[in-house]
Design an enzyme around this catalytic site. Sequence first.
Site, short mmCIF file in Angstrom:
data_model
loop_
_atom_site.label_atom_id
_atom_site.label_comp_id
_atom_site.label_asym_id
_atom_site.label_seq_id
_atom_site.Cartn_x
_atom_site.Cartn_y
_atom_site.Cartn_z
N ASP A 173 0.76 -1.25 0.00
CA ASP A 173 0.00 0.00 0.00
C ASP A 173 0.79 1.30 0.00
O ASP A 173 0.58 2.16 -0.83
CB ASP A 173 -0.93 0.03 1.21
CG ASP A 173 -1.73 -1.25 1.34
OD1 ASP A 173 -1.59 -2.13 0.48
OD2 ASP A 173 -2.49 -1.38 2.32
N GLU A 410 2.75 -9.35 11.51
CA GLU A 410 2.43 -8.99 10.12
C GLU A 410 3.71 -8.64 9.34
O GLU A 410 3.91 -9.08 8.23
CB GLU A 410 1.49 -7.78 10.18
CG GLU A 410 0.86 -7.38 8.88
CD GLU A 410 -0.09 -6.19 9.08
OE1 GLU A 410 -0.25 -5.71 10.22
OE2 GLU A 410 -0.65 -5.73 8.07
C1 9WN Z 1 -5.71 -2.72 2.45
C2 9WN Z 1 -4.71 -7.68 4.55
C3 9WN Z 1 -4.10 -6.57 3.77
C4 9WN Z 1 -2.97 -7.07 2.85
C5 9WN Z 1 -2.20 -5.92 2.23
C6 9WN Z 1 -1.75 -5.00 3.33
C7 9WN Z 1 -2.94 -4.50 4.14
C8 9WN Z 1 -5.04 -3.27 3.69
C9 9WN Z 1 -4.97 -2.19 4.76
O1 9WN Z 1 -3.62 -5.60 4.68
O2 9WN Z 1 -3.75 -3.71 3.29
O3 9WN Z 1 -5.83 -3.75 1.51
O4 9WN Z 1 -6.02 -1.88 5.31
O5 9WN Z 1 -3.90 -1.68 5.04
O6 9WN Z 1 -1.06 -3.93 2.81
O7 9WN Z 1 -1.12 -6.43 1.51
O8 9WN Z 1 -3.50 -7.84 1.85
O9 9WN Z 1 -3.74 -8.39 5.21
#
Ligand code: 9WN
Length: 725
Positions: A173, A410
Amino acid sequence: MAKLFADYVKRAKRILDDNWAGSSTKPSPTLYPHQWNWDSGFIAIGRAHYDTVRSIIEIETLFDAQWSNGMLPQIVFNPKELGHYFPEPDFWQTERSSNTPSGKLTSGITMPPVHAIAVEKIHQNARRSRDVVPFLKRIYPKLLALHDYLYRERDPEGEGLVYIRHPWESGIDNSPTWDFPLKKMAIDKASLPHYTRRDLKPGIDPKMRPSDDDYDRYVYLVDLFRQCDYDEFRIHETCPFLIQDPLFNSILCRANVSLSRIAEIIGEPTEMPQSWARKTAEAIREKLWHEEHGIFDAYDLISGQLIEVDTAAGFMPLYGGAASQEQAKQLYDRLNSCSFCALHQGDCFAIPNYDTQKEGFDRSNYWRGPIWININWMLAQGLRRYGYTLKADSLQKDLLQLPIRFCFYEYFDSFDGKGYGSENFSWTAALFIDLVQEFYETEKAIKGGFHSIKGLFAREIILNEGTEMPEINPENLAGELMRTIRMLKDGFYNADRGLVDYDRLRDSPEFKRYRILTNGLREFRPSCLTGRKEKLAFWTNLYNTIVVDGIVTLGIRQSVKEVPGFFRRVKYTIGPYLFSADDIEHGILRGNVRPWFSPFRPFGPWDKRRNMILTPVDPRIHFALVCGSRSCAPIEYYDPEHIYDQLEAAATSFANSSEVLVLPEEGKMLMSEIFRWYENDFGGKTGLVDFVFDYLVDEHARRFIQENYADLHIEYLHYDWNLNR
Ligand code: 9WN
């Protein structure tokens, strides 16, 4: 004895069970309460090792929410969990699109398409793979529709590169790559729809998450998609963020290969996925390569240029198989440097997401520096695919360490490995299971002693019996031999990869010259070697080259184990004596001690070769003697003048490599079997620990050893006898 890491695998499975929401798995129990697109792919890969049923359900649940145009949404919302995340369906308003599946709540963007890869893994790991074929048949058209959507809607120019239209689609992101394209979007913050972030939960440091400014821009884009009713054409015409990302496209490229294999299994035509794979690989190679930086970058379709920001995503064409051999070499040089944590660097773990030497690097902020397991998991496979085996092995062992030492977080600190973000994170757990499984499989393949009974009685193989003699005085032979060994090293050994190009070496003039010189050894008197350094270098280099010579001459393909008793049997005649590789190692370099696999010392009481024994033993030779295998030291040429420094470097490198794992949280140290076999050369167990301690760089590991010095628990890693080909 319980299997290594068994407790951690149990813990990882428990995390996946706890995050199981009935028909899919939450990425984390706190931050991400719904089903996420690429998370589900990684989760299915881990589960595939022990729970085929749930891994299938995971994938099928996700695809039940596939849009009618083929798009696979980034999030499938769980109606029971609404109210804890932003943005949720009320904000996405995907009902504005005519493509949304009825009865499903989803977001309106997609994510990297890892799913065909996961499906192939499910099939590979199922106890009875034929039971999984009906699933393959059900899912195949949906996978095909997803890839078709990407090429149809996200590659309007038919370049073979698909674009993402939101940073969330990249999965990384707030990667520094998006800074420039996001900043140049002209947005009027006052007219943004009102929203409240929900990711800044207690315990989560806002500095480790995207900024408010980032979120404003994320929201701006979502609002734009809503206004376009999620019509891809209208979005393409108006969206200020359209980017061809090497990570997304490399995964797509790799997924096409899986798709084609699935097609083959179920008897569908394979041409389409194969031609997609080829086209995307070529386009990545040509359009996304940054020659001066030696890495792949993302391409901004709005500004019409590469975004010159180098992140770990730029190495992903290794995973996708898209990089050329030349590009792979340059990528490796960039990757295996202090920018991205070099092999044996000692004060870092795995590959951080951003170049540690750049100004914007941040060791703890989300995708702006920390280590992510999924990215590293893919990169390790990419490195292996291109032959960077040493780095791939070391990376995989580092990845095992992170959750063991710092829990299933994470993401992890780029330097000290501390865990950040959400704890009990699903893909960290799932990919840990996959990594452990791979670790077990390698251990199984390499287990068992090399020195077999059969080998003890097998006939000797004298390698220097050729008729052609070198035109050189015997007293100059040692110098000439060493020069030629150095040429072999320069031309055919790759210290970076820890590999030897045996095939090229076999037919080279340098090797031919070396063989002729070894014939001259028959008239050589080792007594003409003077000084400990010269002797040490001569015997070390000769040992390393007799091993290479044996491998080449005997046509060994997979492992020196193919020739029972290899090290005892391959010999050179030197003057009036015969020397096997074992004689050189255990007789001369180890002070004529009885090796662990034999009842006898190499040289008996009346053996004249005893005069050549080198004492005292320098234990650092164990990091310089090469045995043609993956677990041994990378092959080098030892120069009499600098040999002490070289041995010092070899020891530092080995002690800080994945052959020494210090796991304070598990209360133990794991070490290469070399240390067990030669414990006495290091002065017994205490001497061994002292030795390793003196070379270790990692402060955390050193502290653990100091605090547990009296009763340190040591376990030994199996030795990988596969050829360092
Ligand atoms: C937006 C779920 C997701 C991962 C992404 C990570 C994070 C979300 C957020 O979490 O993104 O999609 O709210 O930050 O960047 O890679 O899939 O784990």
